[in-house]
Motif scaffolding. Structure first.
Motif, PDB file in Angstrom:
ATOM      1  N   LEU A  88       4.862   1.024  -5.962  1.00  0.00           N
ATOM      2  CA  LEU A  88       4.003  -0.051  -5.488  1.00  0.00           C
ATOM      3  C   LEU A  88       3.693   0.186  -4.019  1.00  0.00           C
ATOM      4  N   SER A  89       2.501  -0.178  -3.609  1.00  0.00           N
ATOM      5  CA  SER A  89       2.093   0.001  -2.218  1.00  0.00           C
ATOM      6  C   SER A  89       2.876  -0.947  -1.310  1.00  0.00           C
ATOM      7  N   GLU A  90       3.603  -0.357  -0.362  1.00  0.00           N
ATOM      8  CA  GLU A  90       4.338  -1.190   0.593  1.00  0.00           C
ATOM      9  C   GLU A  90       3.388  -2.040   1.432  1.00  0.00           C
ATOM     10  N   GLU A  91       2.233  -1.475   1.773  1.00  0.00           N
ATOM     11  CA  GLU A  91       1.265  -2.231   2.567  1.00  0.00           C
ATOM     12  C   GLU A  91       0.767  -3.458   1.806  1.00  0.00           C
ATOM     13  N   LYS A  92       0.506  -3.295   0.500  1.00  0.00           N
ATOM     14  CA  LYS A  92       0.036  -4.430  -0.297  1.00  0.00           C
ATOM     15  C   LYS A  92       1.129  -5.475  -0.457  1.00  0.00           C
ATOM     16  N   LEU A 120       8.042  -2.430   6.296  1.00  0.00           N
ATOM     17  CA  LEU A 120       7.688  -1.468   5.254  1.00  0.00           C
ATOM     18  C   LEU A 120       8.929  -1.011   4.484  1.00  0.00           C
ATOM     19  N   GLN A 125       9.622  -1.454   0.556  1.00  0.00           N
ATOM     20  CA  GLN A 125       9.971  -0.325  -0.304  1.00  0.00           C
ATOM     21  C   GLN A 125      11.219  -0.619  -1.129  1.00  0.00           C
ATOM     22  N   GLU A 143      -1.197  -6.021 -11.089  1.00  0.00           N
ATOM     23  CA  GLU A 143      -1.518  -4.656 -11.506  1.00  0.00           C
ATOM     24  C   GLU A 143      -1.382  -4.500 -13.017  1.00  0.00           C
ATOM     25  N   GLU A 185      -5.536 -11.678   1.609  1.00  0.00           N
ATOM     26  CA  GLU A 185      -6.203 -10.516   2.163  1.00  0.00           C
ATOM     27  C   GLU A 185      -7.473 -10.877   2.931  1.00  0.00           C
TER      28      GLU A 185
END
Length: 227
Positions: free
Chosen positions: A9-13, A31, A35, A124, A220
């Protein structure tokens, strides 16, 4: 419906789901927390989905799927305008996520990150299920995007009828409380319109949406109506 977990999974998201402003880069510490949360969530998740396809009646100007499901409100009617059928979709990450979040309750920062990661994963998995539905459409059939109970003026009271129609409790273990809360929590239900011509559907604004406080688009700085 089979759903495969992503490799990561995207850490930024995840940070955005945690409320990190889009214009502010997350710190290395945040971050790293994201993670760690992603790994825990992916290990606990067992995503499952179920769907069914129904015809729509428009005899009184309202979209009425065949059966007992009621779809009140003007926004769902606008979303399904021009459609002759619909697909009901239910997706869940399974009870393991709820158990994980309870275990992490005393670790506030990690619990927050895990909750955000689970929300991201649920979206997702819903995207993946929708993609499968689109791939299975016969030629000459178009599908709108998802519209869920709680969007606009479609009330959460539509949840029980939707889950009953797709037989979600038996097939994927998904139930709903009297207040309209899904159990397991990290689950998504949706209605997608079907038509014999290109359709996109129309989502409602944020002002009276029941999901405005948890909406991923608002986190967002976007609107679902723009997607």
């Amino acid at each position: 419906m089979q759903l495969a977990l992503p490799a990561g999974l995207s850490e930024e998201k995840i940070c955005r789901w945690m409320g990190q402003p889009a214009h502010v880069p997350p710190t290395a510490q945040t971050l790293a927390l994201a993670q760690k949360a992603a790994g825990l969530v992916l290990a606990a998740a067992r995503p499952r989905a179920v769907s069914c396809r129904l015809e729509l009646d428009w005899n009184d100007g309202r979209p009425r799927p065949k059966g007992a499901l009621e779809l009140p409100g003007e926004d769902i009617a606008a979303h399904l305008a021009g459609c002759t059928g619909c697909v009901l979709l239910a997706v869940t990450l399974g009870p393991g996520i709820d158990q994980l979040l309870r275990r992490l309750g005393s670790q506030v920062e990690l619990a927050c990150a895990a909750d955000a990661a689970a929300s991201l994963l649920a979206e997702e998995m819903a995207d993946a299920a929708e993609a499968q539905l689109r791939q299975g459409l016969e030629e000459g059939v178009w599908m709108t995007g998802r519209f869920s109970p709680g969007y606009g003026d479609l009330p959460l009271t539509a949840q029980p009828g939707l889950l009953e129609t797709v037989n979600a409790r038996r097939t994927i273990g998904l139930a709903v409380s009297p207040a309209g809360i899904l159990t397991p929590r990290k689950s998504i239900t949706a209605i997608l319109g079907l038509a014999d011509h290109p359709v996109k559907g129309r989502l409602a604004g944020c002002a009276h949406c029941a999901l405005r406080d948890t909406c991923r688009y608002r986190k967002e700085g976007k609107r679902c109506a723009d997607q």
